[in-house]
Scaffold this active site. Structure first.
Site, PDB file in Angstrom:
ATOM      1  N   HIS A 293      35.445  51.649  40.655  1.00 30.94           N
ATOM      2  CA  HIS A 293      36.038  50.405  41.146  1.00 30.94           C
ATOM      3  C   HIS A 293      35.883  50.366  42.663  1.00 30.94           C
ATOM      4  O   HIS A 293      35.513  49.341  43.222  1.00 30.94           O
ATOM      5  CB  HIS A 293      37.505  50.327  40.734  1.00 30.94           C
ATOM      6  CG  HIS A 293      38.161  49.027  41.060  1.00 30.94           C
ATOM      7  ND1 HIS A 293      37.689  47.826  40.595  1.00 30.94           N
ATOM      8  CD2 HIS A 293      39.245  48.734  41.823  1.00 30.94           C
ATOM      9  CE1 HIS A 293      38.458  46.838  41.042  1.00 30.94           C
ATOM     10  NE2 HIS A 293      39.401  47.376  41.802  1.00 30.94           N
ATOM     11  N   PHE A 388      45.265  44.200  40.822  1.00 29.65           N
ATOM     12  CA  PHE A 388      46.635  43.809  41.132  1.00 29.65           C
ATOM     13  C   PHE A 388      47.357  43.519  39.814  1.00 29.65           C
ATOM     14  O   PHE A 388      46.788  42.968  38.880  1.00 29.65           O
ATOM     15  CB  PHE A 388      46.643  42.540  41.995  1.00 29.65           C
ATOM     16  CG  PHE A 388      46.441  42.786  43.469  1.00 29.65           C
ATOM     17  CD1 PHE A 388      46.123  44.033  43.968  1.00 29.65           C
ATOM     18  CD2 PHE A 388      46.568  41.736  44.374  1.00 29.65           C
ATOM     19  CE1 PHE A 388      45.944  44.258  45.326  1.00 29.65           C
ATOM     20  CE2 PHE A 388      46.399  41.934  45.737  1.00 29.65           C
ATOM     21  CZ  PHE A 388      46.087  43.195  46.219  1.00 29.65           C
TER      22      PHE A 388
END
Length: 400
Positions: A293, A388
């Site tokens: 990521h 998030f």
């Protein structure tokens, strides 16, 4: 009845590296930096050279769709071409579908029309503002474009959206709900409000993306899309397709910890990796590459390193983050990185993490720095997406 298996037969990109397939992947392998623009005081990744009118052959239709849909269409067209497949060749369109990851949708259209409302009144607001802004617009347009009447949907889990979409599409094929899926993600949120929102929480860099480097200070926000063509293996073989790889595993969890910060111990992320490996029937030692990521933010990169070490131990596979070259495509990030991982397996080469010059002692991993690395005989790879909200998605890919 044999287990239904899912193969990737084509990929397509419409991103800061360009619009294409194999040629765009070559730029990743060459370590080309695609970040050349700035907006609102920060570097940003733009999709340059894409003519929306050419996608539709109609200025009117181009004006009635948001750029987030333009990117999705361009990437999907490229993916189908890369797969050697025309929509008209699909034997049963009711068994073909679309699954997209979308984070912000047509946010720039919404903001522009809000200005119209304030300046000129409600009667001057475009009647297309809702269908241009809604998150599912891109998947609907792709379905209409290709005549696919099977499942068509979108998933919105922030930066994990694209990975979720690929995993959900693969699951649909595995369980018999579909035979072919266009899966990916699209993002078009570069605007003053969004950049300001990420800036005030210190998520953005003012210099460059440098994942895992000790001097990293945030990510580069980028627009764009990436798409994969997923097919049931026997159906793909029957039409003479040459798969790039197999989507063999899918793991997803949530930290349930904090709305923006990752769990510092990486428990949810490591569990998602373990679930993906178990689904793929892979041992950690089978994995020859981790497409990270790798956002270039202080907290996320340390968390990801912690999660990877938790699963793989001291002997971690080589790892790289293409966000160093192309920025963070938010809703499309997991799709772009999944497509890159599929190509890496097919071509047996690992793209680098550029701008990596100062190792972080907290991240003691085999980062592929600045230049690509050959990976002859690599059998499996994973692609991580963390978001998030605490969403964690991991895709496992296997050579075919």
């Amino acid at each position: 009845m044999s287990e239904r298996r899912v193969v990737v037969t084509g990929v397509g990109f419409a991103c800061p590296q360009g619009v294409g397939s194999a040629d765009v992947f070559e730029k990743f392998v060459n370590g080309e930096n695609a970040i050349h623009d700035e907006a609102y005081g920060h570097p940003v990744g733009l999709v340059n050279g894409l003519d929306p009118v050419a996608l539709f052959d109609s200025k009117k239709e181009a004006r009635r769709t948001d750029k987030v849909t333009h990117y999705a269409i361009a990437a999907a067209d490229e993916a189908l071409q890369h797969a050697g497949l025309e929509a008209s060749q699909v034997r049963d369109p009711s068994r073909a579908g679309v699954m997209l990851g979308v984070s912000g949708g047509g946010v720039t259209t919404l903001l522009a029309q809000h200005d119209v409302l304030r300046e000129k009144g409600p009667r001057r607001v475009s009647p297309f503002v809702v269908p241009m802004h809604m998150n599912n617009a891109s998947s609907a347009h792709l379905s209409m474009r290709y005549g696919f009447t099977g499942m068509s949907s979108c998933v919105s889990t922030a930066c994990a959206s694209g990975g979720n979409a690929i995993g959900d599409a693969a699951l649909a094929i595995k369980t018999g709900a579909a035979d072919l899926m266009i899966a990916g993600g699209t993002e078009g949120g570069i605007c003053e409000l969004v950049i300001a929102g990420f800036s005030v929480i210190h998520a953005l860099t003012r210099e460059c993306s440098r994942p895992f480097d000790a001097d990293r200070d945030g990510f580069v926000y980028s627009n764009g899309a990436a798409m994969l063509i997923l097919e049931e293996r026997e159906s793909a073989q029957a039409r003479g397709a040459r798969p790039l790889c197999e989507v063999s595993g899918y793991g997803r969890t949530i930290d349930a910890y904090h709305i923006t910060a990752p769990h510092p111990a990486g428990k949810g992320a490591s569990r998602a990796i373990e679930l993906a490996l178990a689904d793929a029937q892979l041992n950690p030692s089978d994995v020859g590459y981790v497409n990270a990521h790798g956002t270039s933010t202080p907290l996320n990169d340390v968390m990801e390193a912690t999660a990877v070490r938790r699963v793989f131990g001291a002997d971690t596979p080589p790892m790289s983050s293409v966000k160093s070259m192309v920025g963070h495509l938010i809703g499309a990030a997991g799709a772009l990185e999944g497509a890159v991982t599929a190509m890496a397996l097919a071509q047996e080469v690992l793209p680098p993490t550029i701008n990596f010059h100062k190792p972080d002692p907290e991240i003691d991993l085999d980062i592929v720095p600045n230049e690509a690395r050959e990976a002859k005989g690599i059998e499996a790879a994973i692609s991580n997406s963390f978001a998030f909200g605490g969403h964690n998605v991991v895709l496992a890919f296997r050579r075919v």
